[in-house]
Design a protein around this motif. Structure first.
Motif, PDB file in Angstrom:
ATOM      1  N   LYS A 228       0.840  -1.197   0.000  1.00  0.00           N
ATOM      2  CA  LYS A 228       0.000   0.000   0.000  1.00  0.00           C
ATOM      3  C   LYS A 228       0.873   1.245   0.000  1.00  0.00           C
ATOM      4  N   ARG A 229       0.372   2.299  -0.605  1.00  0.00           N
ATOM      5  CA  ARG A 229       1.125   3.557  -0.575  1.00  0.00           C
ATOM      6  C   ARG A 229       1.136   4.094   0.859  1.00  0.00           C
ATOM      7  N   VAL A 230       2.312   4.451   1.331  1.00  0.00           N
ATOM      8  CA  VAL A 230       2.473   4.956   2.691  1.00  0.00           C
ATOM      9  C   VAL A 230       3.061   6.359   2.638  1.00  0.00           C
ATOM     10  N   SER A 231       2.453   7.268   3.364  1.00  0.00           N
ATOM     11  CA  SER A 231       3.038   8.601   3.544  1.00  0.00           C
ATOM     12  C   SER A 231       3.237   8.819   5.036  1.00  0.00           C
ATOM     13  N   LEU A 232       4.382   9.368   5.385  1.00  0.00           N
ATOM     14  CA  LEU A 232       4.794   9.470   6.783  1.00  0.00           C
ATOM     15  C   LEU A 232       5.176  10.909   7.130  1.00  0.00           C
ATOM     16  N   GLU A 233       4.636  11.393   8.243  1.00  0.00           N
ATOM     17  CA  GLU A 233       5.098  12.657   8.832  1.00  0.00           C
ATOM     18  C   GLU A 233       5.448  12.327  10.268  1.00  0.00           C
ATOM     19  N   MET A 234       6.756  12.384  10.563  1.00  0.00           N
ATOM     20  CA  MET A 234       7.220  11.844  11.835  1.00  0.00           C
ATOM     21  C   MET A 234       7.896  12.925  12.684  1.00  0.00           C
ATOM     22  N   GLY A 235       8.972  12.586  13.339  1.00  0.00           N
ATOM     23  CA  GLY A 235       9.542  13.472  14.341  1.00  0.00           C
ATOM     24  C   GLY A 235      10.222  14.696  13.761  1.00  0.00           C
ATOM     25  N   GLY A 236      10.694  15.533  14.678  1.00  0.00           N
ATOM     26  CA  GLY A 236      11.412  16.731  14.282  1.00  0.00           C
ATOM     27  C   GLY A 236      12.348  17.200  15.380  1.00  0.00           C
ATOM     28  N   LYS A 237      13.297  18.018  14.998  1.00  0.00           N
ATOM     29  CA  LYS A 237      14.224  18.645  15.942  1.00  0.00           C
ATOM     30  C   LYS A 237      14.579  19.997  15.348  1.00  0.00           C
ATOM     31  N   THR A 431      -2.374  26.861   1.373  1.00  0.00           N
ATOM     32  CA  THR A 431      -1.995  26.879  -0.043  1.00  0.00           C
ATOM     33  C   THR A 431      -0.635  26.246  -0.302  1.00  0.00           C
ATOM     34  N   VAL A 432       0.146  25.974   0.752  1.00  0.00           N
ATOM     35  CA  VAL A 432       1.493  25.450   0.555  1.00  0.00           C
ATOM     36  C   VAL A 432       1.628  24.081   1.211  1.00  0.00           C
ATOM     37  N   PRO A 433       2.440  23.186   0.646  1.00  0.00           N
ATOM     38  CA  PRO A 433       2.583  21.835   1.208  1.00  0.00           C
ATOM     39  C   PRO A 433       3.387  21.830   2.496  1.00  0.00           C
ATOM     40  N   PHE A 434       3.161  20.779   3.268  1.00  0.00           N
ATOM     41  CA  PHE A 434       3.894  20.585   4.511  1.00  0.00           C
ATOM     42  C   PHE A 434       4.288  19.118   4.601  1.00  0.00           C
ATOM     43  N   GLY A 435       5.576  18.861   4.731  1.00  0.00           N
ATOM     44  CA  GLY A 435       6.053  17.492   4.843  1.00  0.00           C
ATOM     45  C   GLY A 435       7.513  17.491   5.231  1.00  0.00           C
ATOM     46  N   GLY A 436       8.036  16.305   5.537  1.00  0.00           N
ATOM     47  CA  GLY A 436       9.373  16.221   6.090  1.00  0.00           C
ATOM     48  C   GLY A 436      10.411  15.675   5.143  1.00  0.00           C
ATOM     49  N   TRP A 437      11.658  15.920   5.492  1.00  0.00           N
ATOM     50  CA  TRP A 437      12.832  15.332   4.852  1.00  0.00           C
ATOM     51  C   TRP A 437      13.482  14.389   5.863  1.00  0.00           C
ATOM     52  N   LYS A 438      14.415  13.594   5.353  1.00  0.00           N
ATOM     53  CA  LYS A 438      15.211  12.711   6.210  1.00  0.00           C
ATOM     54  C   LYS A 438      14.282  11.821   7.051  1.00  0.00           C
ATOM     55  N   GLN A 439      14.543  11.656   8.330  1.00  0.00           N
ATOM     56  CA  GLN A 439      13.712  10.780   9.137  1.00  0.00           C
ATOM     57  C   GLN A 439      12.472  11.472   9.699  1.00  0.00           C
ATOM     58  N   SER A 440      12.179  12.641   9.172  1.00  0.00           N
ATOM     59  CA  SER A 440      10.906  13.293   9.494  1.00  0.00           C
ATOM     60  C   SER A 440       9.787  12.853   8.564  1.00  0.00           C
ATOM     61  N   GLY A 441      10.109  12.088   7.537  1.00  0.00           N
ATOM     62  CA  GLY A 441       9.029  11.549   6.729  1.00  0.00           C
ATOM     63  C   GLY A 441       9.230  11.694   5.244  1.00  0.00           C
ATOM     64  N   PHE A 442       8.277  11.139   4.500  1.00  0.00           N
ATOM     65  CA  PHE A 442       8.293  11.163   3.039  1.00  0.00           C
ATOM     66  C   PHE A 442       6.964  10.617   2.554  1.00  0.00           C
ATOM     67  N   GLY A 443       6.824  10.603   1.240  1.00  0.00           N
ATOM     68  CA  GLY A 443       5.691   9.932   0.628  1.00  0.00           C
ATOM     69  C   GLY A 443       4.536  10.834   0.302  1.00  0.00           C
ATOM     70  N   GLY A 444       4.697  12.106   0.475  1.00  0.00           N
ATOM     71  CA  GLY A 444       3.610  13.017   0.159  1.00  0.00           C
ATOM     72  C   GLY A 444       3.628  14.202   1.092  1.00  0.00           C
ATOM     73  N   ALA A 445       2.783  15.161   0.815  1.00  0.00           N
ATOM     74  CA  ALA A 445       2.718  16.371   1.613  1.00  0.00           C
ATOM     75  C   ALA A 445       1.307  16.558   2.138  1.00  0.00           C
ATOM     76  N   GLU A 446       1.207  17.129   3.322  1.00  0.00           N
ATOM     77  CA  GLU A 446      -0.081  17.575   3.826  1.00  0.00           C
ATOM     78  C   GLU A 446      -0.345  18.972   3.265  1.00  0.00           C
ATOM     79  N   LYS A 447      -1.597  19.356   3.249  1.00  0.00           N
ATOM     80  CA  LYS A 447      -2.034  20.687   2.817  1.00  0.00           C
ATOM     81  C   LYS A 447      -1.785  20.891   1.319  1.00  0.00           C
ATOM     82  N   SER A 448      -2.401  21.896   0.777  1.00  0.00           N
ATOM     83  CA  SER A 448      -2.269  22.331  -0.611  1.00  0.00           C
ATOM     84  C   SER A 448      -2.767  21.250  -1.575  1.00  0.00           C
ATOM     85  N   LEU A 449      -2.757  21.554  -2.850  1.00  0.00           N
ATOM     86  CA  LEU A 449      -3.168  20.572  -3.859  1.00  0.00           C
ATOM     87  C   LEU A 449      -2.250  19.361  -3.864  1.00  0.00           C
ATOM     88  N   ALA A 450      -1.028  19.531  -3.353  1.00  0.00           N
ATOM     89  CA  ALA A 450      -0.101  18.405  -3.300  1.00  0.00           C
ATOM     90  C   ALA A 450      -0.627  17.291  -2.404  1.00  0.00           C
TER      91      ALA A 450
END
Length: 466
Positions: A228-237, A431-450
């Motif tokens: 299944k397609r997985v999108s992840l938004e995880m931790g941050g520092k 109007t703008v996407p929100f998502g992570g790089w590195k171990q903060s996530g991948f697979g898509g963005a929250e918000k916006s048309l993205a």
């Protein structure tokens, strides 16, 4: 088996909700599949789905005070924060995606003579989302909006600690005319309910917001089941980089850093827990931050004047206090906070803490604390600031404080993060996407048309003259 929903403010039990078993998850997924195939939702024109979603937004607005109270009680969030930030943001999300319903478009690329080719974006069918406890309804709305507008049937698993606002919205969806089975809430825990969703072969896409460890487990379950397609938004520092000219920004600088670090008692993946300050203004910034942190009102989240409420539970409080004590033992100085504050019996309230002089090798600089703790470090050059900002496994958010366009552009380009804000604490609007790089996530963005990329798949149609 039931799960107690406990108020972090005082340890009282607010409600009990069912623990959805793996067999029940399978049944819910099968039911959602039948609803999808019936066409009662996916078969509607986009404008018709949009109208139902707009009715849902209106009902959420009608019940905004109820929703704010539920999130405040479940998560220990200050009621003013929930009432003025989280719930209006959730309503805006539903409205924004409803209004974008007819903006999903394919393409008709130029091809050879005698050929017509076009692409469409189609829903997966049955999809799922697993939510965090720190922003129960705000995060739910980021997923409900695009998933339903695209025509999917969504199974939503709220965090076991904070299910009540999402359950209320599910009843509002029925009142809005959204057919039963289009939005389903499966209460439960991660090891049982969440794991079953991740492994179920009927679910075509799953969006997760939460810890990196759980994200890894979801990826493994997807690989073992139906990919299944997985999108992840995880931790941050998240780092704040404060350049030498930033003091000229006045109160916006200190207020912005303080808000980002201590909003929701620091229990936020984008919390600006690492403040990197140019050595020429380091001492002054530390003094001003300490004063601002010490002035924050710690108290019962039900009180309108409270700015910092309790942390979510005993385990979190103990973990945070151990991290602070360990850093102090290694030479750090708590210029603000560093202690527990008595407010209500059985609630765990921690004073907003600022640590200066932290040992560069201390794990507190690289480990997500997920509590009201900020570290302040000095740097000498822009290049050193970029290296320090990137010296963690996470890359969700960063903030840059400067009046120099050259510094702003160079830092925004050099910092490894999905969102970099300049001169403000902001993740941007809808109007703008929100998502992570590195171990903060991948697979898509929250918000916006993205965001629709998470919930739809591309189909190519190739028509060739015989």
């Amino acid at each position: 088996m039931d799960i107690d929903v406990v108020n972090p403010a005082d340890g009282s039990v607010l409600a009990t909700v069912p623990l959805t078993s793996a067999a029940q998850v399978a049944s819910l997924a099968a039911d959602a599949g039948r609803v999808f195939r019936s066409g009662v939702w996916a078969g509607l024109a986009p404008r018709e789905r949009a109208a139902a979603m707009l009715r849902l937004a209106g009902l959420m607005e009608r019940d905004a005070d109820v929703l704010a109270r539920l999130d405040s009680e479940d998560a220990g969030k200050p009621i003013t924060e929930a009432r003025e930030g989280d719930i209006p943001g959730a309503i805006e999300s539903i409205r924004w995606f409803a209004e974008a319903a007819d903006k999903l478009a394919g393409a008709a690329p130029s091809t050879a003579p005698g050929v017509l080719a076009y692409t469409t974006r189609e829903p997966f069918g049955v999809v799922a989302a697993i939510l965090p406890w720190n922003y129960p309804l705000a995060m739910a709305a980021w997923k409900i909006g695009p998933a339903l507008v695209a025509g999917n049937c969504l199974i939503l698993k709220p965090a076991d600690a904070t299910p009540r606002s999402v359950l209320h919205v599910a009843t509002l969806a029925l009142e809005a005319g959204i057919p039963a089975g289009v939005l389903t809430v499966a209460t439960g825990d991660g090891p049982t309910t969440g794991a079953a969703l991740a492994a179920d072969p009927r679910i075509g896409a799953l969006s997760f917001t939460g810890s990196t460890a759980t994200g890894r487990a979801i990826l493994e379950a997807s690989a073992r089941s139906n990919l299944k397609r997985v999108s992840l938004e995880m931790g941050g520092k998240a780092p704040h980089v404060v350049m030498p000219d930033a003091l000229a920004l006045g109160d916006a600088l200190i207020d912005g850093i303080t808000e980002e670090a201590f909003l929701t008692a620091g229990q936020n993946c984008t919390a600006g827990s690492r403040v990197l300050v140019h050595e020429s203004i380091h001492d002054e910034v530390v003094v001003r931050l300490a004063a601002a942190a010490s002035a924050l009102v710690i108290g019962d989240p039900a009180n309108a004047e409270t700015q910092v409420g309790p942390v979510i539970d005993d385990a979190a409080a103990d973990r945070i206090l151990v991290a602070i004590a360990s850093a102090v033992e290694r030479g750090a100085v708590a210029v603000a906070g560093g202690r527990e504050v008595p407010v209500l019996p059985r609630g765990r309230y921690l004073a907003p803490t600022i640590l200066a002089g932290v040992d560069p090798a201390d794990p507190i600089l690289t480990t997500e604390i997920f509590g009201p703790v900020m570290t302040v470090q000095a740097f000498a050059t822009r290049e050193e600031a970029i290296a320090m900002a990137n010296a963690v496994d996470y890359g969700l958010h960063a903030a840059v404080w400067t009046q120099s366009l050259d510094d702003a552009l160079a830092l925004a380009r050099g910092i490894e993060a999905g969102t970099v804000s300049v001169g403000a604490y902001s993740e941007g609007d809808m109007t703008v996407p929100f998502g992570g790089w590195k171990q903060s996530g991948f697979g898509g963005a929250e918000k916006s048309l993205a965001a629709f990329d998470q919930w739809t798949r591309v189909k190519t149609v190739w028509i060739q003259r015989p």
